[in-house]
Design a protein around this motif. Structure first.
Motif, PDB file in Angstrom:
ATOM      1  N   THR A 165       0.844  -1.189   0.000  1.00 43.57           N
ATOM      2  CA  THR A 165       0.000   0.000   0.000  1.00 43.57           C
ATOM      3  C   THR A 165       0.880   1.240   0.000  1.00 43.57           C
ATOM      4  O   THR A 165       2.098   1.142   0.169  1.00 43.57           O
ATOM      5  N   THR A 166       0.260   2.395  -0.191  1.00 43.96           N
ATOM      6  CA  THR A 166       1.022   3.642  -0.245  1.00 43.96           C
ATOM      7  C   THR A 166       0.557   4.600   0.837  1.00 43.96           C
ATOM      8  O   THR A 166      -0.554   4.504   1.349  1.00 43.96           O
ATOM      9  N   VAL A 167       1.429   5.533   1.156  1.00 45.74           N
ATOM     10  CA  VAL A 167       1.095   6.673   2.002  1.00 45.74           C
ATOM     11  C   VAL A 167       1.822   7.860   1.386  1.00 45.74           C
ATOM     12  O   VAL A 167       2.902   7.705   0.820  1.00 45.74           O
ATOM     13  N   LEU A 168       1.209   9.024   1.456  1.00 47.24           N
ATOM     14  CA  LEU A 168       1.805  10.235   0.889  1.00 47.24           C
ATOM     15  C   LEU A 168       1.933  11.291   1.974  1.00 47.24           C
ATOM     16  O   LEU A 168       1.421  11.110   3.084  1.00 47.24           O
ATOM     17  N   PRO A 169       2.612  12.405   1.687  1.00 47.25           N
ATOM     18  CA  PRO A 169       2.748  13.452   2.707  1.00 47.25           C
ATOM     19  C   PRO A 169       1.392  13.856   3.285  1.00 47.25           C
ATOM     20  O   PRO A 169       0.426  14.057   2.545  1.00 47.25           O
ATOM     21  N   GLY A 170       1.323  13.911   4.610  1.00 51.68           N
ATOM     22  CA  GLY A 170       0.089  14.278   5.293  1.00 51.68           C
ATOM     23  C   GLY A 170      -0.853  13.118   5.534  1.00 51.68           C
ATOM     24  O   GLY A 170      -1.806  13.242   6.286  1.00 51.68           O
ATOM     25  N   GLY A 221       9.143   6.785  -2.910  1.00 46.63           N
ATOM     26  CA  GLY A 221       8.223   6.504  -1.812  1.00 46.63           C
ATOM     27  C   GLY A 221       8.071   7.717  -0.921  1.00 46.63           C
ATOM     28  O   GLY A 221       8.328   8.850  -1.341  1.00 46.63           O
ATOM     29  N   THR A 222       7.700   7.475   0.320  1.00 43.72           N
ATOM     30  CA  THR A 222       7.426   8.564   1.266  1.00 43.72           C
ATOM     31  C   THR A 222       8.166   8.333   2.577  1.00 43.72           C
ATOM     32  O   THR A 222       8.106   7.245   3.151  1.00 43.72           O
ATOM     33  N   TYR A 223       8.854   9.368   3.025  1.00 42.23           N
ATOM     34  CA  TYR A 223       9.499   9.345   4.331  1.00 42.23           C
ATOM     35  C   TYR A 223       8.413   9.608   5.372  1.00 42.23           C
ATOM     36  O   TYR A 223       7.646  10.566   5.250  1.00 42.23           O
ATOM     37  N   VAL A 224       8.321   8.732   6.374  1.00 47.39           N
ATOM     38  CA  VAL A 224       7.264   8.823   7.381  1.00 47.39           C
ATOM     39  C   VAL A 224       7.849   8.944   8.779  1.00 47.39           C
ATOM     40  O   VAL A 224       8.996   8.548   9.032  1.00 47.39           O
ATOM     41  N   GLN A 225       7.031   9.483   9.678  1.00 49.82           N
ATOM     42  CA  GLN A 225       7.391   9.520  11.096  1.00 49.82           C
ATOM     43  C   GLN A 225       6.337   8.755  11.879  1.00 49.82           C
ATOM     44  O   GLN A 225       5.180   8.676  11.471  1.00 49.82           O
ATOM     45  N   GLU A 247       2.889   8.838   9.787  1.00 48.23           N
ATOM     46  CA  GLU A 247       2.380   9.956   8.987  1.00 48.23           C
ATOM     47  C   GLU A 247       3.439  10.333   7.967  1.00 48.23           C
ATOM     48  O   GLU A 247       4.617  10.475   8.308  1.00 48.23           O
ATOM     49  N   GLY A 248       3.007  10.499   6.719  1.00 51.13           N
ATOM     50  CA  GLY A 248       3.930  10.869   5.650  1.00 51.13           C
ATOM     51  C   GLY A 248       4.410  12.300   5.801  1.00 51.13           C
ATOM     52  O   GLY A 248       3.623  13.198   6.085  1.00 51.13           O
ATOM     53  N   LEU A 249       5.725  12.502   5.593  1.00 49.67           N
ATOM     54  CA  LEU A 249       6.294  13.850   5.674  1.00 49.67           C
ATOM     55  C   LEU A 249       6.617  14.414   4.290  1.00 49.67           C
ATOM     56  O   LEU A 249       6.246  15.525   3.977  1.00 49.67           O
ATOM     57  N   TRP A 250       7.371  13.638   3.481  1.00 52.61           N
ATOM     58  CA  TRP A 250       7.729  14.107   2.149  1.00 52.61           C
ATOM     59  C   TRP A 250       8.085  12.933   1.263  1.00 52.61           C
ATOM     60  O   TRP A 250       8.403  11.856   1.739  1.00 52.61           O
ATOM     61  N   ARG A 308      -4.699  12.253  -0.961  1.00 52.10           N
ATOM     62  CA  ARG A 308      -5.627  11.434  -0.175  1.00 52.10           C
ATOM     63  C   ARG A 308      -6.406  10.471  -1.075  1.00 52.10           C
ATOM     64  O   ARG A 308      -6.680   9.346  -0.671  1.00 52.10           O
ATOM     65  N   LEU A 309      -6.757  10.899  -2.270  1.00 56.75           N
ATOM     66  CA  LEU A 309      -7.477   9.998  -3.177  1.00 56.75           C
ATOM     67  C   LEU A 309      -6.608   8.819  -3.592  1.00 56.75           C
ATOM     68  O   LEU A 309      -7.087   7.693  -3.694  1.00 56.75           O
ATOM     69  N   ILE A 310      -5.318   9.051  -3.818  1.00 53.43           N
ATOM     70  CA  ILE A 310      -4.407   7.941  -4.152  1.00 53.43           C
ATOM     71  C   ILE A 310      -4.455   6.893  -3.046  1.00 53.43           C
ATOM     72  O   ILE A 310      -4.535   5.694  -3.290  1.00 53.43           O
ATOM     73  N   GLU A 311      -4.409   7.352  -1.804  1.00 54.23           N
ATOM     74  CA  GLU A 311      -4.384   6.432  -0.667  1.00 54.23           C
ATOM     75  C   GLU A 311      -5.704   5.684  -0.500  1.00 54.23           C
ATOM     76  O   GLU A 311      -5.699   4.511  -0.111  1.00 54.23           O
ATOM     77  N   LEU A 312      -6.823   6.322  -0.783  1.00 55.79           N
ATOM     78  CA  LEU A 312      -8.130   5.769  -0.415  1.00 55.79           C
ATOM     79  C   LEU A 312      -8.900   5.098  -1.538  1.00 55.79           C
ATOM     80  O   LEU A 312      -9.761   4.262  -1.264  1.00 55.79           O
ATOM     81  N   LEU A 313      -8.623   5.437  -2.777  1.00 51.13           N
ATOM     82  CA  LEU A 313      -9.357   4.817  -3.878  1.00 51.13           C
ATOM     83  C   LEU A 313      -8.869   3.393  -4.135  1.00 51.13           C
ATOM     84  O   LEU A 313      -7.688   3.102  -3.944  1.00 51.13           O
TER      85      LEU A 313
END
Length: 195
Positions: free
Chosen positions: A15-20, A67-71, A88-91, A159-164
């Motif tokens: 799965t993916t996560v993006l900033p925010g 990808g996404t750097y997360v904290q 949570e995605g940062l960048w 957010r749509l990328i993550e949820l669709l």
């Protein structure tokens, strides 16, 4: 200014996560429990990458290099005995080199990608904000307590990328866009095809 991340832990997922964005994870493998302890101790994050081949727990995992750097924003013991964390995605980042540590943890050198433009959501794309609002009302998504600026083209797109319910390759392609308006055009086409 370029920000380089040396020896950053890499976490391949399906799965993916993006900033925010926020993503709940369950950790049980020793390599990831050690990673969590190190990240908390050193107050650093890790990189979530989408799997290209293999599986999340396998040593043969092949993953995309953007990808996404997360904290880590929360962690607790779950009812099933596993450790649950929320990240949570940062960048967004590009991984330039990766390898496996002796414990099987993927590690690499990554570079922070430039921030995307902060374009306003075009009036002609207001249907995308409406779809996102509907998705955010789902109880599972609601628990993530996401804060969304519905006037921001990039936030609505992220957010749509993550949820669709899109396939992994499509999610990755959309994640790699650096133009929020072009991403919204593609998302609009995909939603039209789903109807």
């Amino acid at each position: 200014m370029t920000q380089l991340l040396d020896h950053v832990p890499l976490f391949p997922l399906s799965t993916t996560v993006l900033p925010g964005g926020r993503l709940p994870l369950q950790l049980f493998e020793p390599r990831y429990l050690d990673m969590l302890a190190t990240c908390l101790r050193e107050q650093r994050g890790f990189v979530v990458l989408l799997l290209r081949e293999g599986n999340e727990a396998g040593a043969d995992a092949v993953f995309y290099d953007i990808g996404t750097y997360v904290q880590i924003v929360d962690f607790q013991q779950l009812d099933n005995g596993l450790l649950g964390i929320t990240v949570e995605g940062l960048w967004k980042v590009a991984v330039h080199r990766s390898w496996q540590a002796p414990d099987g943890l993927n590690v690499g050198h990554a570079e922070r990608l430039p921030d995307e433009p902060e374009d306003a959501l075009p009036t002609g794309r207001s249907e995308l904000a409406s779809v996102l609002r509907a998705l955010l009302r789902h109880p599972v998504v609601n628990r993530l307590e996401l804060e969304v600026d519905f006037s921001s083209a990039r936030e609505v797109g992220w957010r749509l990328i993550e949820l669709l319910p899109l396939n992994g390759q499509e999610k990755q392609r959309l994640l790699e866009y650096q133009d929020p308006l072009a991403r919204l055009d593609r998302l609009s086409d995909l939603l039209e095809a789903m109807e």
